[in-house]
Motif scaffolding. Structure first.
Motif, PDB file in Angstrom:
ATOM      1  N   TYR B 119       0.658  -1.184  -0.248  1.00  0.00           N
ATOM      2  CA  TYR B 119      -0.215   0.213   0.440  1.00  0.00           C
ATOM      3  C   TYR B 119       0.694   1.328  -0.011  1.00  0.00           C
ATOM      4  CZ  TYR B 119      -4.207  -2.846   0.960  1.00  0.00           C
ATOM      5  OH  TYR B 119      -4.893  -4.097   1.360  1.00  0.00           O
ATOM      6  N   GLN B 120       0.280   2.093  -0.652  1.00  0.00           N
ATOM      7  CA  GLN B 120       1.192   3.382  -0.447  1.00  0.00           C
ATOM      8  C   GLN B 120       0.317   4.634   0.858  1.00  0.00           C
ATOM      9  OE1 GLN B 120       0.851   6.145  -4.024  1.00  0.00           O
ATOM     10  NE2 GLN B 120       2.972   6.892  -3.115  1.00  0.00           N
ATOM     11  N   ILE B 121       1.594   4.539   1.274  1.00  0.00           N
ATOM     12  CA  ILE B 121       0.509   5.182   2.665  1.00  0.00           C
ATOM     13  C   ILE B 121       1.153   6.551   2.450  1.00  0.00           C
ATOM     14  CG2 ILE B 121       1.070   5.620   5.148  1.00  0.00           C
ATOM     15  CD1 ILE B 121       1.238   2.377   4.882  1.00  0.00           C
ATOM     16  N   ALA B 122      -0.044   7.919   3.020  1.00  0.00           N
ATOM     17  CA  ALA B 122       0.411   9.092   3.224  1.00  0.00           C
ATOM     18  C   ALA B 122       0.758   9.655   4.483  1.00  0.00           C
ATOM     19  CB  ALA B 122      -0.602   9.886   2.809  1.00  0.00           C
ATOM     20  N   LEU B 123       2.424  10.219   4.426  1.00  0.00           N
ATOM     21  CA  LEU B 123       2.561  10.461   5.986  1.00  0.00           C
ATOM     22  C   LEU B 123       2.238  12.142   5.464  1.00  0.00           C
ATOM     23  CD1 LEU B 123       5.840   8.853   6.099  1.00  0.00           C
ATOM     24  CD2 LEU B 123       3.113   8.081   7.291  1.00  0.00           C
ATOM     25  N   ASN B 124       2.813  12.660   7.008  1.00  0.00           N
ATOM     26  CA  ASN B 124       2.687  14.290   7.256  1.00  0.00           C
ATOM     27  C   ASN B 124       3.626  14.800   6.645  1.00  0.00           C
ATOM     28  OD1 ASN B 124       2.444  16.840   7.858  1.00  0.00           O
ATOM     29  ND2 ASN B 124       2.143  16.249  10.086  1.00  0.00           N
ATOM     30  N   ALA B 125       3.025  16.198   5.430  1.00  0.00           N
ATOM     31  CA  ALA B 125       4.334  16.342   4.733  1.00  0.00           C
ATOM     32  C   ALA B 125       4.566  17.504   5.034  1.00  0.00           C
ATOM     33  CB  ALA B 125       3.622  16.741   3.164  1.00  0.00           C
ATOM     34  N   ASP B 126       4.792  17.880   6.438  1.00  0.00           N
ATOM     35  CA  ASP B 126       5.103  18.560   7.012  1.00  0.00           C
ATOM     36  C   ASP B 126       6.781  18.082   7.662  1.00  0.00           C
ATOM     37  OD1 ASP B 126       2.977  20.501   6.617  1.00  0.00           O
ATOM     38  OD2 ASP B 126       1.978  20.203   8.126  1.00  0.00           O
ATOM     39  N   LYS B 127       6.264  16.472   7.954  1.00  0.00           N
ATOM     40  CA  LYS B 127       7.437  16.255   8.900  1.00  0.00           C
ATOM     41  C   LYS B 127       8.155  15.418   8.233  1.00  0.00           C
ATOM     42  CE  LYS B 127       6.657  13.906  12.493  1.00  0.00           C
ATOM     43  NZ  LYS B 127       5.621  12.992  13.701  1.00  0.00           N
ATOM     44  N   PHE B 128       7.512  14.939   7.172  1.00  0.00           N
ATOM     45  CA  PHE B 128       7.705  13.721   6.279  1.00  0.00           C
ATOM     46  C   PHE B 128       8.339  14.618   4.813  1.00  0.00           C
ATOM     47  CE2 PHE B 128       6.610  11.081   8.951  1.00  0.00           C
ATOM     48  CZ  PHE B 128       7.676  10.384   9.243  1.00  0.00           C
ATOM     49  N   PRO B 129       9.333  14.965   4.076  1.00  0.00           N
ATOM     50  CA  PRO B 129       9.211  15.843   2.691  1.00  0.00           C
ATOM     51  C   PRO B 129       9.032  14.969   1.869  1.00  0.00           C
ATOM     52  CG  PRO B 129      12.012  16.011   3.722  1.00  0.00           C
ATOM     53  CD  PRO B 129      10.703  14.752   4.967  1.00  0.00           C
ATOM     54  N   LEU B 130       7.763  16.224   0.592  1.00  0.00           N
ATOM     55  CA  LEU B 130       7.326  15.184  -0.460  1.00  0.00           C
ATOM     56  C   LEU B 130       8.597  15.400  -1.342  1.00  0.00           C
ATOM     57  CD1 LEU B 130       4.566  18.013  -0.467  1.00  0.00           C
ATOM     58  CD2 LEU B 130       4.378  15.024  -1.024  1.00  0.00           C
ATOM     59  N   ARG B 131       9.852  16.158  -1.393  1.00  0.00           N
ATOM     60  CA  ARG B 131      10.566  16.016  -1.968  1.00  0.00           C
ATOM     61  C   ARG B 131      12.234  16.182  -1.364  1.00  0.00           C
ATOM     62  NH1 ARG B 131       7.887  20.832  -5.820  1.00  0.00           N
ATOM     63  NH2 ARG B 131       6.083  19.175  -6.733  1.00  0.00           N
ATOM     64  N   PHE B 132      12.135  15.025  -0.689  1.00  0.00           N
ATOM     65  CA  PHE B 132      13.842  15.024   0.386  1.00  0.00           C
ATOM     66  C   PHE B 132      15.077  15.123  -0.931  1.00  0.00           C
ATOM     67  CE2 PHE B 132      16.677  12.834   1.994  1.00  0.00           C
ATOM     68  CZ  PHE B 132      17.347  13.549   3.821  1.00  0.00           C
ATOM     69  N   PRO B 133      15.569  15.688  -0.931  1.00  0.00           N
ATOM     70  CA  PRO B 133      17.183  15.564  -1.687  1.00  0.00           C
ATOM     71  C   PRO B 133      17.875  14.716  -1.099  1.00  0.00           C
ATOM     72  CG  PRO B 133      17.388  17.798  -0.304  1.00  0.00           C
ATOM     73  CD  PRO B 133      16.407  16.825  -0.387  1.00  0.00           C
ATOM     74  N   ILE B 134      18.308  13.584  -2.699  1.00  0.00           N
ATOM     75  CA  ILE B 134      19.357  12.375  -2.508  1.00  0.00           C
ATOM     76  C   ILE B 134      20.444  12.607  -1.944  1.00  0.00           C
ATOM     77  CG2 ILE B 134      19.198  10.110  -3.115  1.00  0.00           C
ATOM     78  CD1 ILE B 134      16.353  10.173  -4.816  1.00  0.00           C
ATOM     79  N   LEU B 135      20.885  12.750  -2.955  1.00  0.00           N
ATOM     80  CA  LEU B 135      22.136  13.679  -2.500  1.00  0.00           C
ATOM     81  C   LEU B 135      22.177  14.834  -1.717  1.00  0.00           C
ATOM     82  CD1 LEU B 135      23.328  13.024  -6.524  1.00  0.00           C
ATOM     83  CD2 LEU B 135      24.139  11.772  -4.838  1.00  0.00           C
ATOM     84  N   ALA B 136      23.686  14.220  -1.108  1.00  0.00           N
ATOM     85  CA  ALA B 136      23.733  15.361  -0.252  1.00  0.00           C
ATOM     86  C   ALA B 136      24.139  16.916  -0.622  1.00  0.00           C
ATOM     87  CB  ALA B 136      24.469  15.580   0.871  1.00  0.00           C
ATOM     88  N   ARG B 137      23.646  17.474  -0.295  1.00  0.00           N
ATOM     89  CA  ARG B 137      24.936  19.376  -0.703  1.00  0.00           C
ATOM     90  C   ARG B 137      25.804  19.329  -0.329  1.00  0.00           C
ATOM     91  NH1 ARG B 137      18.800  21.118   0.067  1.00  0.00           N
ATOM     92  NH2 ARG B 137      19.326  19.706   2.184  1.00  0.00           N
ATOM     93  N   ASP B 138      26.232  19.389  -1.280  1.00  0.00           N
ATOM     94  CA  ASP B 138      28.228  19.722  -0.552  1.00  0.00           C
ATOM     95  C   ASP B 138      28.072  21.732   0.016  1.00  0.00           C
ATOM     96  OD1 ASP B 138      28.716  17.483  -1.007  1.00  0.00           O
ATOM     97  OD2 ASP B 138      29.667  17.466  -2.713  1.00  0.00           O
TER      98      ASP B 138
END
Lengths: 83, 138
Positions: B119-138
């Motif tokens: 199942y796809q679960i919908a979490l609170n987007a305030d706590k769980f980003p919709l667009r979390f950068p995968i490559l850490a920015r240097d």
């Protein structure tokens, strides 16, 4: 669209198994309680739409996936191995 | 060198998403596989519409402390007896500049590896980003 007026503590029943109850009304908004079987997923519309939009965007970008994967592998070499 | 899994890997595993993914309720059968040279990315390909293939990743590889708060309702819907039976994937968006790729931590896919149902679960987007950068920015 069906429009129904409801007061606090009144409810509507949808499809015989979903109940939407008006819990409170204030300037901030309307508080709703939703009783639904577990098989029915309930989402705030904006949350649903935001995730659906990201899903659509995650459909394979063929040209770049392997490139992206290579970038990730390169980055992971640098990462400390912590779990 | 990273130890990449067998590139000549199998055809993947068949998964059932009874509710589809959000926005895609009609697609309920998927094949999960790793494309050649695709590690650590995976493809979740619709069986009915193979052109619809989502790119995804094991979020533990991206954010070590990522944990899906599984309410009992969701666990029950998944018929999860134990969280050890759960596999979590998050969808990956690759923009034109792949260095800016993101993963959606607000809409994880939670899969019961015993029943191969997800199942796809919908979490609170305030706590769980919709667009979390995968490559850490240097």
């Amino acid at each position: 669209m069906l429009v129904i007026t409801r007061k606090q503590e009144q409810s509507i029943i949808i499809g015989g198994e979903v109940e939407v109850i008006v819990l409170g009304i204030s300037k901030e908004g309307v508080r709703l309680g939703i009783k639904a079987p577990r098989s029915v997923q309930v989402h705030r519309r904006e949350v649903f739409e935001a995730i659906a939009a990201e899903n659509l965007a995650a459909i394979e970008a063929k040209s770049s996936v392997l490139n992206a994967a290579a970038l990730l592998r390169a980055a992971q070499v640098k990462k400390p191995e912590d779990r | 060198m990273t130890s990449s899994p067998d590139p000549a890997s199998d055809d993947g595993i068949l998964l059932s998403f009874p509710k589809g993914l959000l926005g895609f309720p009609q697609l309920t059968a998927f094949r999960l596989f790793e494309p050649p040279d695709g590690y650590p990315l995976k493809f979740l390909q619709s069986v009915a519409a193979p052109d619809t293939t989502f790119t995804c990743i094991d979020p533990a590889a991206v954010k070590h402390d990522y944990e899906v708060p599984l309410g009992t309702e969701e666990a029950e819907a998944l018929a999860l007896e134990s969280l050890r039976d759960a596999m979590v994937l998050t969808l990956v968006v690759i923009p034109e500049d792949p260095r800016r790729m993101t993963t959606n931590l607000a809409g994880p896919l939670v899969i019961n590896t015993r029943t191969l149902t997800g199942y796809q679960i919908a979490l609170n987007a305030d706590k769980f980003p919709l667009r979390f950068p995968i490559l850490a920015r240097d």
